[in-house]
Scaffold this motif. Structure first.
Motif, PDB file in Angstrom:
ATOM      1  N   TRP A  24       0.421  38.499  45.409  1.00  0.00           N
ATOM      2  CA  TRP A  24       0.452  39.537  46.453  1.00  0.00           C
ATOM      3  C   TRP A  24       1.699  40.375  46.181  1.00  0.00           C
ATOM      4  O   TRP A  24       2.809  39.839  46.142  1.00  0.00           O
ATOM      5  CB  TRP A  24       0.515  38.856  47.817  1.00  0.00           C
ATOM      6  N   TRP A  51      -7.141  38.332  53.007  1.00  0.00           N
ATOM      7  CA  TRP A  51      -7.560  37.147  52.232  1.00  0.00           C
ATOM      8  C   TRP A  51      -7.313  35.854  52.999  1.00  0.00           C
ATOM      9  O   TRP A  51      -7.597  34.761  52.539  1.00  0.00           O
ATOM     10  CB  TRP A  51      -6.912  37.120  50.846  1.00  0.00           C
ATOM     11  N   SER A 112      12.456  27.614  58.153  1.00  0.00           N
ATOM     12  CA  SER A 112      12.099  26.990  56.881  1.00  0.00           C
ATOM     13  C   SER A 112      12.177  28.055  55.795  1.00  0.00           C
ATOM     14  O   SER A 112      11.568  29.111  55.914  1.00  0.00           O
ATOM     15  CB  SER A 112      10.675  26.424  56.990  1.00  0.00           C
ATOM     16  N   LEU A 114      11.352  29.844  52.406  1.00  0.00           N
ATOM     17  CA  LEU A 114      10.204  29.878  51.490  1.00  0.00           C
ATOM     18  C   LEU A 114      10.679  29.996  50.050  1.00  0.00           C
ATOM     19  O   LEU A 114      11.272  30.999  49.653  1.00  0.00           O
ATOM     20  CB  LEU A 114       9.288  31.059  51.842  1.00  0.00           C
ATOM     21  N   LYS A 137       9.803  25.378  52.079  1.00  0.00           N
ATOM     22  CA  LYS A 137       8.384  25.308  51.723  1.00  0.00           C
ATOM     23  C   LYS A 137       8.212  25.701  50.274  1.00  0.00           C
ATOM     24  O   LYS A 137       8.800  26.679  49.804  1.00  0.00           O
ATOM     25  CB  LYS A 137       7.553  26.245  52.596  1.00  0.00           C
ATOM     26  N   LYS A 139       5.091  26.162  47.235  1.00  0.00           N
ATOM     27  CA  LYS A 139       3.652  26.297  47.001  1.00  0.00           C
ATOM     28  C   LYS A 139       3.190  25.356  45.889  1.00  0.00           C
ATOM     29  O   LYS A 139       3.818  25.326  44.816  1.00  0.00           O
ATOM     30  CB  LYS A 139       3.316  27.736  46.595  1.00  0.00           C
ATOM     31  N   ASP A 168       2.796  23.483  50.326  1.00  0.00           N
ATOM     32  CA  ASP A 168       1.664  24.305  50.784  1.00  0.00           C
ATOM     33  C   ASP A 168       0.698  24.563  49.641  1.00  0.00           C
ATOM     34  O   ASP A 168       1.003  25.302  48.708  1.00  0.00           O
ATOM     35  CB  ASP A 168       2.186  25.631  51.343  1.00  0.00           C
ATOM     36  N   GLU A 195       0.433  21.065  53.430  1.00  0.00           N
ATOM     37  CA  GLU A 195      -0.272  22.119  54.172  1.00  0.00           C
ATOM     38  C   GLU A 195      -1.549  22.534  53.450  1.00  0.00           C
ATOM     39  O   GLU A 195      -1.513  22.803  52.254  1.00  0.00           O
ATOM     40  CB  GLU A 195       0.694  23.302  54.306  1.00  0.00           C
ATOM     41  N   ASP A 220      -3.708  25.361  57.775  1.00  0.00           N
ATOM     42  CA  ASP A 220      -3.217  26.742  57.868  1.00  0.00           C
ATOM     43  C   ASP A 220      -4.406  27.715  57.778  1.00  0.00           C
ATOM     44  O   ASP A 220      -4.882  28.230  58.793  1.00  0.00           O
ATOM     45  CB  ASP A 220      -2.171  26.996  56.777  1.00  0.00           C
ATOM     46  N   GLU A 221      -4.955  27.922  56.564  1.00  0.00           N
ATOM     47  CA  GLU A 221      -6.133  28.789  56.433  1.00  0.00           C
ATOM     48  C   GLU A 221      -7.261  28.361  57.379  1.00  0.00           C
ATOM     49  O   GLU A 221      -7.980  29.208  57.913  1.00  0.00           O
ATOM     50  CB  GLU A 221      -6.662  28.772  54.989  1.00  0.00           C
ATOM     51  N   ALA A 269       5.242  33.023  59.122  1.00  0.00           N
ATOM     52  CA  ALA A 269       5.307  34.471  58.937  1.00  0.00           C
ATOM     53  C   ALA A 269       4.053  35.010  58.253  1.00  0.00           C
ATOM     54  O   ALA A 269       3.457  34.345  57.416  1.00  0.00           O
ATOM     55  CB  ALA A 269       6.527  34.825  58.088  1.00  0.00           C
ATOM     56  N   MET A 271       4.717  37.806  56.738  1.00  0.00           N
ATOM     57  CA  MET A 271       5.567  38.725  55.975  1.00  0.00           C
ATOM     58  C   MET A 271       5.627  40.072  56.702  1.00  0.00           C
ATOM     59  O   MET A 271       5.472  41.135  56.095  1.00  0.00           O
ATOM     60  CB  MET A 271       5.079  38.865  54.526  1.00  0.00           C
ATOM     61  N   GLY A 294       8.426  28.942  60.089  1.00  0.00           N
ATOM     62  CA  GLY A 294       8.183  29.387  58.715  1.00  0.00           C
ATOM     63  C   GLY A 294       8.486  30.865  58.564  1.00  0.00           C
ATOM     64  O   GLY A 294       7.647  31.648  58.145  1.00  0.00           O
TER      65      GLY A 294
HETATM   66  O1  LIG Z   1       5.039  29.535  56.507  1.00  0.00           O
HETATM   67  C1  LIG Z   1       6.057  29.805  55.850  1.00  0.00           C
HETATM   68  O2  LIG Z   1       6.994  29.013  55.798  1.00  0.00           O
HETATM   69  C2  LIG Z   1       6.199  31.095  55.116  1.00  0.00           C
HETATM   70  C3  LIG Z   1       5.000  31.981  55.088  1.00  0.00           C
HETATM   71  C4  LIG Z   1       3.926  31.572  54.143  1.00  0.00           C
HETATM   72  O3  LIG Z   1       4.027  30.563  53.496  1.00  0.00           O
HETATM   73  C5  LIG Z   1       2.795  32.478  53.974  1.00  0.00           C
HETATM   74  C6  LIG Z   1       3.045  33.849  54.009  1.00  0.00           C
HETATM   75  C7  LIG Z   1       2.034  34.759  53.851  1.00  0.00           C
HETATM   76  C8  LIG Z   1       0.749  34.314  53.625  1.00  0.00           C
HETATM   77  C9  LIG Z   1       0.468  32.952  53.599  1.00  0.00           C
HETATM   78  C10 LIG Z   1       1.478  32.023  53.795  1.00  0.00           C
HETATM   79  C11 LIG Z   1       1.093  30.579  53.876  1.00  0.00           C
HETATM   80  O4  LIG Z   1       1.636  29.811  54.663  1.00  0.00           O
HETATM   81  O5  LIG Z   1       0.143  30.182  53.221  1.00  0.00           O
END
Ligand SMILES: O=C(O)CCC(=O)c1ccccc1C(=O)O
Ligand SMILES: [Mg+2]
Length: 305
Positions: A24, A51, A112, A114, A137, A139, A168, A195, A220-221, A269, A271, A294
């Motif tokens: 992104w 998305w 938290s 990122l 956090k 990924k 995540d 997550e 989350d999603e 967030a 963002m 977050g």
């Molecule tokens: O949650 C957080 O700590 C930061 C934000 C983050 O991870 C995020 C930010 C934009 C889109 C998706 C995600 C996500 O949590 O998957």
């Protein structure tokens, strides 16, 4: 009746935000302004993530265009559920009129931080530790699991003993790789949760996974919008809910549901700029959310919006 104006913004990320969904590069959103008959103005932010299950930026702009120069509360209440980021932007601007000036100041929260995906997280971690973060956090589901496991081990070497790490996966694991991550994490008390290990629709399989392992799981999603939060609860999810208020619809409806069902919530967030962030933090304060927010994402943009 409120006077209504809006402006569209484009903010490039300092480095692309990489998740298992891909890269992104630019955050596009809308700042709205409502002005009441006394001349008082309040801002709101529409920051969709298509998305992730919200409307697109184009749909949000279209909605703002058809509003015209004025809007009343009825029209705000009738923003359809297909436009959850618009519901949040207009809804939070509206509720800001009920607050006194001083109560709109952001309270203090633990955040938290990122980390970037992949090995770049190892280089970034010390700077975030020095700035006072104690929850992070990272990924996963981006690189092959053997590579990520090696990076993870190094991250844990560098992570302070009293700090916490959130992993995540953005829905990017298979049953086998999810089980592998849960196994290696079970011996590590500093993992706060994993997550969204599986795809968004896989709620029953995630419930079954959560029952078998020690490490907590967060969705989350699967709970990105208000209707999905309700559906996940109805299907029996009693683990952690990562909620992005920016795409979760009207703030008052979200708050009522979290309170009524005593959901274990992490706010996260989308963002957004300081406008949307302040609105989300007001909600976090009202709900007395105890997990770190977050929202430790200041490094992700060059500007200071
Ligand atoms: O949650 C957080 O700590 C930061 C934000 C983050 O991870 C995020 C930010 C934009 C889109 C998706 C995600 C996500 O949590 O998957
Ligand atoms: Mg997530």
């Amino acid at each position: 009746m409120y006077k209504f104006t809006y402006s569209v913004y484009r903010r490039p990320f300092r480095q692309p935000l990489t998740t298992s969904h891909g890269k992104w590069e630019i955050r596009e959103g809308i700042i709205i302004q409502l002005t009441d008959p006394s001349g008082r103005s309040e801002l709101g932010e529409i920051a969709p993530i298509p998305w992730f299950g919200s409307e697109s930026i184009d749909r949000s702009i279209e909605w703002c265009q058809q509003v015209g120069d004025n809007i009343n509360t009825d029209k705000i209440y009738r923003i359809p559920d297909e436009l959850p980021a618009c519901q949040f932007g207009f809804g939070s601007a509206l509720t800001a009129f009920d607050l006194s000036r001083s109560s709109t100041l952001a309270p203090h929260f633990e955040l938290s931080g990122l980390l970037p995906a992949g090995a770049a997280a190892i280089a970034q971690l010390p700077a975030l530790v020095r700035r006072g973060y104690s929850t992070f956090k990272w990924k996963i589901g981006v690189l092959p699991i053997v590579q990520e496991e090696a990076i993870w081990r190094q991250l844990l070497v560098d992570l302070p003993i009293d700090a916490k790490l959130r992993l995540d996966a953005n829905g990017g694991l298979t049953q086998t790789t999810a089980e592998r991550w849960l196994e290696i994490c079970s011996a590590e008390a500093r993992i706060e949760f994993i997550e969204q290990p599986l795809a968004p629709a896989e709620i029953e399989r995630t419930i079954a996974l959560a029952a078998r392992y020690h490490t907590p799981i967060a969705l989350d999603e699967s709970v990105a919008t208000f209707d999905r939060i309700q559906a996940a609860h109805a299907r029996g999810w009693r683990g952690i809910y990562v909620i992005k208020p920016g795409i979760a619809g009207f703030p008052w409806r979200l708050a009522k549901f979290i309170t009524r069902h005593q959901l274990d919530v992490v706010f996260s967030a989308v963002m957004e700029t300081k406008v949307g962030t302040a609105a989300a933090w007001r909600l976090a304060a009202d709900l007395k959310i105890s997990r770190s927010l977050g929202f430790g994402v200041e490094d992700w943009f060059d500007d200071d919006l």
